[in-house]
Design a protein around this motif. Structure first.
Motif, PDB file in Angstrom:
ATOM      1  N   ILE B   5      14.156   4.368   0.759  1.00 51.79           N
ATOM      2  CA  ILE B   5      13.531   4.917  -0.449  1.00 51.79           C
ATOM      3  C   ILE B   5      12.359   4.042  -0.883  1.00 51.79           C
ATOM      4  CG2 ILE B   5      13.912   5.279  -2.922  1.00 51.79           C
ATOM      5  CD1 ILE B   5      16.700   6.322  -2.127  1.00 51.79           C
ATOM      6  N   LEU B   6      12.579   2.748  -0.823  1.00 49.74           N
ATOM      7  CA  LEU B   6      11.511   1.815  -1.175  1.00 49.74           C
ATOM      8  C   LEU B   6      10.308   2.031  -0.258  1.00 49.74           C
ATOM      9  CD1 LEU B   6      10.992  -0.520  -3.114  1.00 49.74           C
ATOM     10  CD2 LEU B   6      11.826  -2.085  -1.369  1.00 49.74           C
ATOM     11  N   LEU B   7      10.618   2.199   1.030  1.00 53.96           N
ATOM     12  CA  LEU B   7       9.556   2.401   2.026  1.00 53.96           C
ATOM     13  C   LEU B   7       8.731   3.648   1.703  1.00 53.96           C
ATOM     14  CD1 LEU B   7       8.609   1.159   4.760  1.00 53.96           C
ATOM     15  CD2 LEU B   7       9.947   2.926   5.867  1.00 53.96           C
ATOM     16  N   ILE B   8       9.454   4.737   1.364  1.00 53.09           N
ATOM     17  CA  ILE B   8       8.745   5.983   1.045  1.00 53.09           C
ATOM     18  C   ILE B   8       7.867   5.782  -0.184  1.00 53.09           C
ATOM     19  CG2 ILE B   8       9.050   8.377   0.304  1.00 53.09           C
ATOM     20  CD1 ILE B   8      11.648   8.397   1.936  1.00 53.09           C
ATOM     21  N   GLY B   9       8.433   5.138  -1.184  1.00 55.08           N
ATOM     22  CA  GLY B   9       7.678   4.914  -2.419  1.00 55.08           C
ATOM     23  C   GLY B   9       6.403   4.132  -2.166  1.00 55.08           C
ATOM     24  N   TYR B  14       0.488   3.362  -1.315  1.00 58.96           N
ATOM     25  CA  TYR B  14      -0.620   2.785  -0.561  1.00 58.96           C
ATOM     26  C   TYR B  14      -1.555   3.841   0.001  1.00 58.96           C
ATOM     27  CZ  TYR B  14       0.843  -2.088  -0.521  1.00 58.96           C
ATOM     28  OH  TYR B  14       1.132  -3.365  -0.883  1.00 58.96           O
ATOM     29  N   SER B  15      -0.972   4.983   0.380  1.00 61.13           N
ATOM     30  CA  SER B  15      -1.807   5.944   1.087  1.00 61.13           C
ATOM     31  C   SER B  15      -2.665   6.787   0.147  1.00 61.13           C
ATOM     32  CB  SER B  15      -0.940   6.838   1.978  1.00 61.13           C
ATOM     33  OG  SER B  15       0.080   7.420   1.221  1.00 61.13           O
ATOM     34  N   ALA B 245      -2.715  10.747   8.993  1.00 60.60           N
ATOM     35  CA  ALA B 245      -3.218   9.442   9.414  1.00 60.60           C
ATOM     36  C   ALA B 245      -3.099   8.431   8.281  1.00 60.60           C
ATOM     37  CB  ALA B 245      -4.672   9.572   9.867  1.00 60.60           C
ATOM     38  N   CYS B 246      -3.422   8.866   7.063  1.00 58.60           N
ATOM     39  CA  CYS B 246      -3.328   7.964   5.907  1.00 58.60           C
ATOM     40  C   CYS B 246      -1.875   7.580   5.643  1.00 58.60           C
ATOM     41  CB  CYS B 246      -3.920   8.611   4.668  1.00 58.60           C
ATOM     42  SG  CYS B 246      -5.690   8.833   4.768  1.00 58.60           S
ATOM     43  N   LEU B 247      -0.962   8.568   5.795  1.00 56.53           N
ATOM     44  CA  LEU B 247       0.460   8.267   5.584  1.00 56.53           C
ATOM     45  C   LEU B 247       0.945   7.248   6.611  1.00 56.53           C
ATOM     46  CD1 LEU B 247       2.499  11.477   4.738  1.00 56.53           C
ATOM     47  CD2 LEU B 247       1.776   9.624   3.236  1.00 56.53           C
ATOM     48  N   LEU B 248       0.529   7.446   7.860  1.00 61.32           N
ATOM     49  CA  LEU B 248       0.946   6.510   8.908  1.00 61.32           C
ATOM     50  C   LEU B 248       0.452   5.108   8.566  1.00 61.32           C
ATOM     51  CD1 LEU B 248       2.060   6.199  11.942  1.00 61.32           C
ATOM     52  CD2 LEU B 248      -0.365   6.001  12.479  1.00 61.32           C
ATOM     53  N   PHE B 249      -0.806   5.053   8.137  1.00 60.90           N
ATOM     54  CA  PHE B 249      -1.375   3.752   7.812  1.00 60.90           C
ATOM     55  C   PHE B 249      -0.663   3.127   6.615  1.00 60.90           C
ATOM     56  CE2 PHE B 249      -4.392   0.713   6.313  1.00 60.90           C
ATOM     57  CZ  PHE B 249      -4.821   0.167   7.506  1.00 60.90           C
ATOM     58  N   GLY B 250      -0.494   3.944   5.561  1.00 57.77           N
ATOM     59  CA  GLY B 250       0.219   3.449   4.374  1.00 57.77           C
ATOM     60  C   GLY B 250       1.638   3.044   4.727  1.00 57.77           C
ATOM     61  N   GLY B 251       2.257   3.825   5.637  1.00 59.51           N
ATOM     62  CA  GLY B 251       3.634   3.545   6.033  1.00 59.51           C
ATOM     63  C   GLY B 251       3.774   2.210   6.726  1.00 59.51           C
ATOM     64  N   THR B 252       2.875   1.945   7.679  1.00 62.06           N
ATOM     65  CA  THR B 252       2.975   0.657   8.374  1.00 62.06           C
ATOM     66  C   THR B 252       2.679  -0.488   7.419  1.00 62.06           C
ATOM     67  OG1 THR B 252       0.869   1.343   9.295  1.00 62.06           O
ATOM     68  CG2 THR B 252       2.660   1.064  10.829  1.00 62.06           C
ATOM     69  N   GLN B 253       1.766  -0.215   6.453  1.00 66.02           N
ATOM     70  CA  GLN B 253       1.484  -1.266   5.485  1.00 66.02           C
ATOM     71  C   GLN B 253       2.716  -1.547   4.618  1.00 66.02           C
ATOM     72  OE1 GLN B 253      -2.115  -0.529   3.270  1.00 66.02           O
ATOM     73  NE2 GLN B 253      -2.837  -2.550   3.868  1.00 66.02           N
ATOM     74  N   ALA B 254       3.405  -0.465   4.235  1.00 68.55           N
ATOM     75  CA  ALA B 254       4.629  -0.625   3.452  1.00 68.55           C
ATOM     76  C   ALA B 254       5.669  -1.402   4.253  1.00 68.55           C
ATOM     77  CB  ALA B 254       5.172   0.743   3.067  1.00 68.55           C
ATOM     78  N   LEU B 255       5.735  -1.086   5.542  1.00 66.33           N
ATOM     79  CA  LEU B 255       6.685  -1.764   6.428  1.00 66.33           C
ATOM     80  C   LEU B 255       6.411  -3.272   6.457  1.00 66.33           C
ATOM     81  CD1 LEU B 255       8.940  -0.622   8.233  1.00 66.33           C
ATOM     82  CD2 LEU B 255       7.367  -0.802  10.159  1.00 66.33           C
ATOM     83  N   THR B 256       5.149  -3.630   6.525  1.00 67.62           N
ATOM     84  CA  THR B 256       4.824  -5.055   6.551  1.00 67.62           C
ATOM     85  C   THR B 256       5.224  -5.726   5.241  1.00 67.62           C
ATOM     86  OG1 THR B 256       2.600  -4.684   5.734  1.00 67.62           O
ATOM     87  CG2 THR B 256       2.866  -4.757   8.097  1.00 67.62           C
TER      88      THR B 256
END
Lengths: 392, 305
Positions: B5-9, B14-15, B245-256
């Motif tokens: 949930i945190l990751l999605i948020g 970010y995106s 593409a933005c979600l993927l980018f935001g997602g990896t940023q959230a992951l980091t």
């Protein structure tokens, strides 16, 4: 009037007109915000050229953006948009720094080694971007932007690593002094040197108070070399042919993939060289932790565009750019006007340079206004047939 | 579960600015005008949004003001690239130089020489500020700008692919001369699209300064416009592609962010490279060759062959 029209039709005129317009727009913005434009420009000029030390600093600041500018201009002439100059510059600084710390040779070997490391770093990254474009069709703009950030973090990683981190600082260890390209680095600090320089105050100021280094001379040579390579060699012809028309180039037997990679390698090499010269030439002679892109690559774009993407033209344009940036700092100190006005000015200059027809249009307009009516002129219809002369 | 949930948020947060910027890029490039200046337009939107929110105390008005200011900057790009047939790359780079300078100049002018604005009123959250406060679910209570970004993506897709006007835009981007012979005003279409791209980018800047952080700082927009530009190409010039593409980018940023918080054995600087490296890897492995609109970046001069 004829001379003016003739001048306006020359390519250099658009650069000069754009620069004048840049100053004009900046003056208007300053005046609207309630600052004295003339006083601000005075501060700008004396801040850039007022003392020998300032001039030397302008030259030092011009060096890296001259080289990244040449890199960008080179790629642009062959149809590639190298927005990754920043990353290639950073990788150049990283490799120079690492090797400069680890290896300590006599200067005659050390300096060429470090320069080669920088060139190698930039070229390597350029090759990567070119390879992805040639083999997978991935737009160089994406890979460039991504590698810019990857290199930024790689730089921070090296700076903070146990081997290279200088304690209690945000920078890495400085390179060995044998790698310094600062002009007369040891001599100017020796007793004999200081005694000699005491006799020549301006030289003393330039040498002792700045990090004047060989970089700009190298930059000039590289700019000329790049221009020669593009316009006088078979390789340059092939690279430009690929830029003009990829399919036609392929049809005439040019290996397009190889050309794209090679072009990015060369462009990257120039940018890496810029990084290398900054590390060897300027204190602290080390890479430091980066919070954001330092703008060497992006300023290189502006330098290249002000020069109309001529590699040799990058020489004056980098000096202009560096002068504006360096002199602009004193605008804030002296006049209190935000130094960001310089960015507005530079942006305006580049903007008007983007408008290629503007000086030609101006020339046409002047010509039309000042044209003497020619009594022998035969009126011509739109399709070119002569019209019967009207009786008075 | 909590961390998902945190990751999605965080991903959505970010995106959001990137999505606005990328949509701007899509609409401009589909009409055949390359827009490198997205970054600059976002910076203007960022400063305009924060300043307007400071002076009006109404973030909604501020959001609109940001869009308008972004559009005004884009007008410059449109004049250069459509009317004067300028080199669009150069003009875009000029915008990127001009706009951050102008933004800081305005910021210092409005806020007594400070390079950042005071804390200003933010856009509201979707379910109100106190929804599920204190629980992990509050991370799903995204800022309303996130929803606007999604709606705008759908709207852009609908306009581009389901309306007459969208067909015209795409025609102009592929073959302006053919579109011209059909009576489409190429210049007008391009003007509208470039200005819209500035409006979207302005929204994107504001979604940073009055959506995520609540002030303008010098580094509020640092490279977001360029990432958005990359997302346009990554998403093959389609609204949903760019959104993904933005979600993927935001997602990896959230992951980091998530991985960096724990006791993870990888140094934080290497972790920070992940979103950028991931983009390249995904492009190489899955997306491959991307084909731009045919007339993208080529100025149209009426009557030329």
């Amino acid at each position: 009037m004829k001379a003016l029209i003739k001048f306006l039709r020359k390519p250099i005129a658009s650069s000069i007109v754009a620069i004048l317009l840049g100053f004009l727009v900046a003056a208007v913005v300053l005046a609207v915000a309630g600052y004295d434009p003339l006083g601000s420009f005075g501060a700008l000029f004396s801040g850039a050229l007022g003392r020998p030390k300032y001039i030397a600093n302008v030259i030092i600041k011009a060096t890296p953006i001259l080289l990244t500018g040449v890199g960008v201009a080179f790629a642009f002439q062959t149809g590639l948009f190298n927005i990754g100059a920043e990353g290639q510059y950073i990788l150049g600084t990283i490799l120079t720094s690492i090797v400069g710390v680890m290896v300590d040779l006599p200067p005659v070997l050390e300096i060429p080694l470090l320069i080669c490391c920088g060139i190698f770093g930039g070229a390597l990254l350029g090759a990567f971007i070119g390879f992805l474009k040639a083999k997978f069709g991935i737009h160089e703009v994406i890979t460039s932007i991504m590698t810019n950030w990857i290199m930024l973090y790689l730089c921070n990683f090296v700076v903070m690593s146990d081997t290279f981190h200088k304690e209690n600082s945000t920078s890495a260890l400085p390179i060995n002094t044998s790698g310094y390209t600062t002009i007369l680095y040891n001599w100017k600090k020796s007793d004999a040197g200081i005694e000699f320089l005491n006799g020549i105050p301006w030289l003393k100021e330039v040498l002792l108070k700045t990090d004047l280094n060989i970089g700009f001379i190298v930059g000039i040579l590289v700019a000329i070399f790049a221009g020669w390579l593009l316009s006088r060699t078979k390789l340059g012809y092939e690279l430009r042919a690929v830029g003009y028309n990829r399919d036609a180039a392929r049809f005439s037997g040019i290996n397009v993939d190889r050309s794209i990679i090679l072009c990015m390698v060369i462009s990257g090499a120039f940018c890496g060289l810029a990084g290398s010269l900054n590390i060897t030439g300027i204190s602290p002679h080390a890479i430091t932790q980066l919070a954001a892109q330092e703008g060497y690559g992006f300023n290189g774009l502006s330098v290249a565009f002000i020069a109309g993407c001529s590699t040799v033209g990058c020489i004056p344009s980098s000096l202009l750019f560096a002068g504006l940036i360096y002199g602009g700092m004193s605008v804030q100190q002296v006049m209190g006007a935000p130094s960001d006005i310089i960015n507005i000015m530079i942006g305006t200059i580049v903007f008007f340079i983007a408008l290629p027809g503007i000086t030609n249009a101006l020339a046409d307009w002047i010509e039309r206004r000042h044209k003497e009516p020619d009594p022998n002129e035969v009126p011509v219809a739109k399709d070119g047939t002569p019209l019967p002369k009207r009786e008075a | 579960m909590d961390s998902i949930i945190l990751l999605i948020g965080i991903t959505l947060m970010y995106s959001t600015p990137l999505i606005f910027g990328a949509l701007g890029g899509v609409i401009s490039e589909r009409s055949g005008v390359t827009n490198i200046g997205i970054e600059g337009m976002m910076v203007i939107g960022a400063v305009a949004g924060a300043s307007a929110s400071y002076f009006t105390n109404n973030p909604w008005i501020a959001f609109l003001v940001a869009g308008i200011c972004g559009g005004l900057v884009a007008l410059l790009h449109a004049i250069a690239s459509v009317s004067f047939a300028a080199d669009q790359t150069v003009s875009g780079v000029a915008i990127n130089l001009l706009a951050p300078g102008l933004a800081l100049f305005l910021c210092r002018y409005f806020f007594d020489g400070a390079a950042m604005s005071p804390i200003v009123e933010k856009m509201p959250k979707v379910f109100g500020d106190s929804w599920m406060a204190g629980t992990v679910y509050s991370n799903l209570n995204v800022n309303v700008t996130t929803i606007i970004a999604l709606l705008l993506t759908i709207a852009t897709w609908f306009v581009l692919y389901r309306t007459k006007w969208g067909l015209r835009v795409r025609a102009v981007g592929e073959h302006p001369a053919a579109a011209d012979t059909l009576g489409i005003d190429v210049y007008k279409v391009r003007y509208v699209c470039v200005i819209l791209s500035g409006v979207f980018a302005g929204f994107g800047g504001a979604s940073m300064t009055i959506g995520i952080i609540s002030q303008f700082t010098q580094t509020a927009i640092s490279g977001h416009g360029f990432i958005a530009m990359a997302a346009v190409i990554f998403g093959k010039w389609t609204p949903f592609g760019a959104y993904g593409a933005c979600l993927l980018f935001g997602g990896t940023q959230a992951l980091t962010v998530l991985l960096g918080g724990g006791s993870f054995p990888i140094p934080s600087q290497i972790l920070a490279m992940l979103p950028y490296a991931m983009t390249i890897i995904v492009l190489v492995l899955f997306v491959g060759r991307s084909v731009a609109p045919k007339a993208d970046g080529v100025p149209y001069i009426k009557g030329s062959r």
